[in-house]
Design an enzyme around this catalytic site. Structure first.
Site, PDB file in Angstrom:
ATOM      1  CE1 TYR A 298     -50.846  -6.599   7.738  1.00  0.00           C
ATOM      2  CE2 TYR A 298     -49.459  -4.784   7.818  1.00  0.00           C
ATOM      3  CZ  TYR A 298     -50.085  -5.595   7.079  1.00  0.00           C
ATOM      4  OH  TYR A 298     -49.976  -5.620   5.857  1.00  0.00           O
ATOM      5  CD  GLU A 299     -53.120 -10.443  16.440  1.00  0.00           C
ATOM      6  OE1 GLU A 299     -53.883 -10.899  15.683  1.00  0.00           O
ATOM      7  OE2 GLU A 299     -53.264 -10.231  17.666  1.00  0.00           O
TER       8      GLU A 299
ATOM      9  CB  THR B 230     -63.062  -1.920  -7.096  1.00  0.00           C
ATOM     10  OG1 THR B 230     -61.781  -1.600  -6.694  1.00  0.00           O
ATOM     11  CG2 THR B 230     -63.619  -3.196  -6.825  1.00  0.00           C
TER      12      THR B 230
ATOM     13  CD  GLN C  86     -55.587 -14.175  11.980  1.00  0.00           C
ATOM     14  OE1 GLN C  86     -56.123 -14.614  12.686  1.00  0.00           O
ATOM     15  NE2 GLN C  86     -54.294 -13.919  11.802  1.00  0.00           N
TER      16      GLN C  86
ATOM     17  CG  ASP D   4     -55.195  -9.807  12.644  1.00  0.00           C
ATOM     18  OD1 ASP D   4     -55.170  -8.705  12.678  1.00  0.00           O
ATOM     19  OD2 ASP D   4     -54.026 -10.644  12.206  1.00  0.00           O
TER      20      ASP D   4
ATOM     21  CG  ASN E 189     -59.765  -6.376   6.532  1.00  0.00           C
ATOM     22  OD1 ASN E 189     -59.719  -6.712   5.400  1.00  0.00           O
ATOM     23  ND2 ASN E 189     -58.638  -6.954   7.362  1.00  0.00           N
ATOM     24  CG  PHE E 190     -60.025  -1.886   1.600  1.00  0.00           C
ATOM     25  CD1 PHE E 190     -59.004  -2.823   1.077  1.00  0.00           C
ATOM     26  CD2 PHE E 190     -61.252  -1.581   0.959  1.00  0.00           C
ATOM     27  CE1 PHE E 190     -59.647  -3.539  -0.098  1.00  0.00           C
ATOM     28  CE2 PHE E 190     -61.787  -2.565   0.055  1.00  0.00           C
ATOM     29  CZ  PHE E 190     -60.943  -3.339  -0.649  1.00  0.00           C
TER      30      PHE E 190
ATOM     31  N   GLY F 234     -57.602 -13.828  37.924  1.00  0.00           N
ATOM     32  CA  GLY F 234     -58.820 -13.867  38.333  1.00  0.00           C
ATOM     33  C   GLY F 234     -58.827 -13.580  39.928  1.00  0.00           C
ATOM     34  N   GLY F 235     -59.766 -14.435  40.410  1.00  0.00           N
ATOM     35  CA  GLY F 235     -59.797 -14.748  42.016  1.00  0.00           C
ATOM     36  C   GLY F 235     -58.995 -15.942  42.227  1.00  0.00           C
TER      37      GLY F 235
ATOM     38  NE  ARG G  84     -54.698  -5.089  -5.734  1.00  0.00           N
ATOM     39  CZ  ARG G  84     -54.465  -4.099  -5.267  1.00  0.00           C
ATOM     40  NH1 ARG G  84     -54.297  -2.801  -5.979  1.00  0.00           N
ATOM     41  NH2 ARG G  84     -54.056  -3.810  -4.037  1.00  0.00           N
TER      42      ARG G  84
HETATM   43  N1  COA Z   1     -59.222  -3.529  -7.135  1.00  0.00           N
HETATM   44  C1  COA Z   1     -58.506  -2.457  -6.842  1.00  0.00           C
HETATM   45  N2  COA Z   1     -57.692  -2.133  -5.926  1.00  0.00           N
HETATM   46  C2  COA Z   1     -58.045  -2.595  -4.862  1.00  0.00           C
HETATM   47  C3  COA Z   1     -58.753  -3.894  -4.590  1.00  0.00           C
HETATM   48  C4  COA Z   1     -59.163  -4.093  -5.796  1.00  0.00           C
HETATM   49  N3  COA Z   1     -60.168  -5.442  -5.836  1.00  0.00           N
HETATM   50  N4  COA Z   1     -58.611  -4.310  -3.490  1.00  0.00           N
HETATM   51  C5  COA Z   1     -57.636  -3.290  -2.608  1.00  0.00           C
HETATM   52  N5  COA Z   1     -57.463  -2.326  -3.698  1.00  0.00           N
HETATM   53  C6  COA Z   1     -56.581  -1.279  -3.118  1.00  0.00           C
HETATM   54  C7  COA Z   1     -57.281  -0.380  -2.212  1.00  0.00           C
HETATM   55  O1  COA Z   1     -58.188   0.640  -2.744  1.00  0.00           O
HETATM   56  C8  COA Z   1     -55.955   0.383  -1.793  1.00  0.00           C
HETATM   57  O2  COA Z   1     -55.878   1.597  -2.764  1.00  0.00           O
HETATM   58  P1  COA Z   1     -55.325   3.015  -2.695  1.00  0.00           P
HETATM   59  O3  COA Z   1     -54.625   2.994  -1.010  1.00  0.00           O
HETATM   60  O4  COA Z   1     -54.596   3.518  -3.919  1.00  0.00           O
HETATM   61  O5  COA Z   1     -56.608   3.590  -2.257  1.00  0.00           O
HETATM   62  C9  COA Z   1     -55.033  -0.461  -1.936  1.00  0.00           C
HETATM   63  O6  COA Z   1     -55.349  -1.431  -2.565  1.00  0.00           O
HETATM   64  C10 COA Z   1     -54.390  -0.736  -0.667  1.00  0.00           C
HETATM   65  O7  COA Z   1     -55.157  -1.175   0.402  1.00  0.00           O
HETATM   66  P2  COA Z   1     -54.892  -1.328   1.851  1.00  0.00           P
HETATM   67  O8  COA Z   1     -55.882  -2.090   2.612  1.00  0.00           O
HETATM   68  O9  COA Z   1     -54.307   0.097   2.421  1.00  0.00           O
HETATM   69  O10 COA Z   1     -53.515  -2.280   1.996  1.00  0.00           O
HETATM   70  P3  COA Z   1     -52.271  -2.163   2.423  1.00  0.00           P
HETATM   71  O11 COA Z   1     -51.500  -3.570   1.962  1.00  0.00           O
HETATM   72  O12 COA Z   1     -51.304  -1.061   2.156  1.00  0.00           O
HETATM   73  O13 COA Z   1     -52.452  -2.272   4.102  1.00  0.00           O
HETATM   74  C11 COA Z   1     -53.532  -3.365   6.046  1.00  0.00           C
HETATM   75  C12 COA Z   1     -52.635  -3.546   4.495  1.00  0.00           C
HETATM   76  C13 COA Z   1     -53.941  -4.727   6.491  1.00  0.00           C
HETATM   77  C14 COA Z   1     -51.911  -2.729   7.067  1.00  0.00           C
HETATM   78  C15 COA Z   1     -54.525  -1.995   5.966  1.00  0.00           C
HETATM   79  O14 COA Z   1     -55.343  -2.903   5.045  1.00  0.00           O
HETATM   80  C16 COA Z   1     -55.113  -1.885   7.218  1.00  0.00           C
HETATM   81  O15 COA Z   1     -54.661  -1.282   8.215  1.00  0.00           O
HETATM   82  N6  COA Z   1     -56.491  -2.491   7.499  1.00  0.00           N
HETATM   83  C17 COA Z   1     -57.333  -2.368   8.358  1.00  0.00           C
HETATM   84  C18 COA Z   1     -56.884  -2.836   9.764  1.00  0.00           C
HETATM   85  C19 COA Z   1     -56.693  -4.444   9.385  1.00  0.00           C
HETATM   86  O16 COA Z   1     -57.675  -4.880   8.863  1.00  0.00           O
HETATM   87  N7  COA Z   1     -55.672  -4.731   9.446  1.00  0.00           N
HETATM   88  C20 COA Z   1     -55.153  -6.281   9.348  1.00  0.00           C
HETATM   89  C21 COA Z   1     -55.411  -7.130  10.295  1.00  0.00           C
HETATM   90  S1  COA Z   1     -55.232  -8.957   9.500  1.00  0.00           S
END
Ligand code: COA
Length: 416
Positions: A139-140, A74, A17, A169, A96-97, A248-249, A38
């Protein structure tokens, strides 16, 4: 008519989000937002909380309208090559990975700058760089707890409580959008890009600044006069949860209206604005309170504020929340009915203003979403359906100069 952000190309490496809310806003305003996902899987929200089997979930469609979707792995050499080309041709990359994921993919900030010195790299993380929790995935609700919102939300006799509003978020996404637009403005002057980073903790705290205000007042005075704990309850050394207090006030509270026994939202929010005391007394049929020294100042009212609210609830007992607001608005009293999501979905004013819009989607049919909360005199924001997974892959690759044969080869290599 040309949209303000037309011509700005954005690589949208976001998911869930926080990031998608940011890039959706920029897409509404005319940017070409290419959502990179992906192959075979896409943003996890495509399949989370579905209400139509095998179709994109509302969670996805409501955060990814007006974008194009490019599938790209990627982690393959061919995928990296496509991303490299895309970086060279784009203005902004939003991600936001989890912490370090982009670096592990081989696209460090230093490398991105080498490829495109004008690039603006915009990132959301749970905590800011260098923070002792910088490695955490967030997360949120985690952010709401880390940013001070949860400890100050809810009732004093209950646990810390998270808000339904996406303070961690979407709120962070909005902060990021402001950062991106600021960096774009600077780039117009210098030609240089820069890194824009927003943490979810910081964004939540930015909305909780009045609570940091209160902490310092509490440290100095030992009490907070606008909280329900004053003057009859007790304060500790931390800002307490204040229930539905005004904060507030102006003292305020959620008050029951006719039908509250069966309707969970038969309430209004009533505010006792200081200078509206006389109109409030008139509206409530209590003119004798207007000049009564036991009532006519905020301080005089403070120790009986809940008795006053009880009196108002009694006055409300034969009025629906809408009838009550229709009376109170004539006296200029700040108030609102507590609206359910069903009422919001059907509110004609919200439909007319484009704040709630109906969108047609090829898989799930018509659905409601929240349109732009920002209104412009020279632009109407049109919300279009979110893209299907990979819907624009070939189109984006062709834009990058790939021939049909090369595009087929990328498909064969499962890079797209
Ligand atoms: N092709 C290949 N790999 C891809 C890809 C693509 N198009 N898109 C994502 N990936 C891979 C990443 O490179 C990563 O790989 P690695 O960990 O092996 O290096 C993997 O997918 C997982 O990415 P990640 O973002 O860590 O996903 P997650 O599901 O484990 O975590 C969150 C999800 C949201 C907790 C995490 O992304 C996070 O903390 N983000 C920052 C804060 C945030 O935005 N939180 C969410 C708010 S809604």
């Amino acid at each position: 008519m040309t949209k303000p952000l037309e011509g700005i190309k954005i690589i949208d490496f976001t998911h869930v989000q926080a990031g998608p809310a940011c890039t959706q806003l920029l897409a509404w305003f005319g940017a070409d937002v290419i959502k990179v996902e992906r192959p075979g899987a896409g943003d996890v929200t495509r399949s989370q909380l579905r209400h139509v089997k095998d179709a994109d979930a509302l969670y996805f469609t409501m955060l990814n309208s007006n974008k194009r979707s490019l599938t790209l792995d990627t982690k393959t050499p061919q995928g990296k090559e496509v991303l490299t080309k895309l970086i060279k041709e784009s203005d902004v990359m939003v991600e936001n990975f989890g912490p370090g994921a982009l670096d592990r993919m081989g696209f460090t900030w230093a490398h991105i700058q080498e490829l495109n010195p004008g690039m603006i790299l915009a990132s959301v993380k749970g905590f800011s760089d260098g923070h002792h929790y910088e490695d955490l995935k967030v997360y949120e609700n985690v952010a709401q707890c880390a940013g001070g919102a949860a400890s100050t939300t809810g009732f004093w006799d209950g646990p810390p409580t998270v808000s339904a509003a996406a303070l961690g978020d979407s709120n962070t996404g909005m902060h990021l959008a402001i950062g991106i637009l600021t960096a774009l403005h600077q780039k117009n002057k210098t030609g240089k890009g820069q890194k824009v980073a927003v943490s979810m903790q910081d964004s939540v705290l930015n909305l909780c600044r009045v609570k940091l205000r209160d902490q310092q007042r509490l440290d100095a005075l030992g009490y907070l006069e606008e909280y329900p704990q004053y003057p009859h309850g007790e304060f500790s050394d931390v800002v307490p949860r204040g229930g539905n207090a005004g904060g507030g006030g102006q003292p305020g509270w959620v008050l029951k209206c006719k039908g509250w026994e069966t309707d969970p939202n038969a309430y209004i929010y009533f505010t006792i604005q200081g200078h509206a005391w006389a109109p409030i007394c008139k509206a409530l049929g209590k003119p004798e309170w207007i000049d009564d020294p036991a009532y006519n100042t905020a301080i005089a009212r403070q120790d009986k504020i809940f008795d006053i609210f009880a009196f108002i609830e009694n006055w409300l007992s034969d009025k629906t929340k809408f009838e009550a607001v229709d009376i109170l608005r004539k006296f200029d009293i700040p108030c609102s009915p507590v609206l359910s999501m069903k009422e919001i979905a059907n509110d004609p004013s919200l439909r007319a203003s484009g704040t709630v819009v109906e969108v047609d989607h090829p898989q799930i049919g018509k659905y409601l979403t929240v349109g732009s909360p920002i209104k412009f005199s020279d632009m109407t924001v049109e919300v279009t359906a979110s893209p299907l997974l990979g819907q624009h892959t070939n189109e984006v690759l062709a834009d990058l100069g790939y021939s049909q044969e090369e595009i087929s080869a990328l498909h064969d290599a499962k890079a797209v």
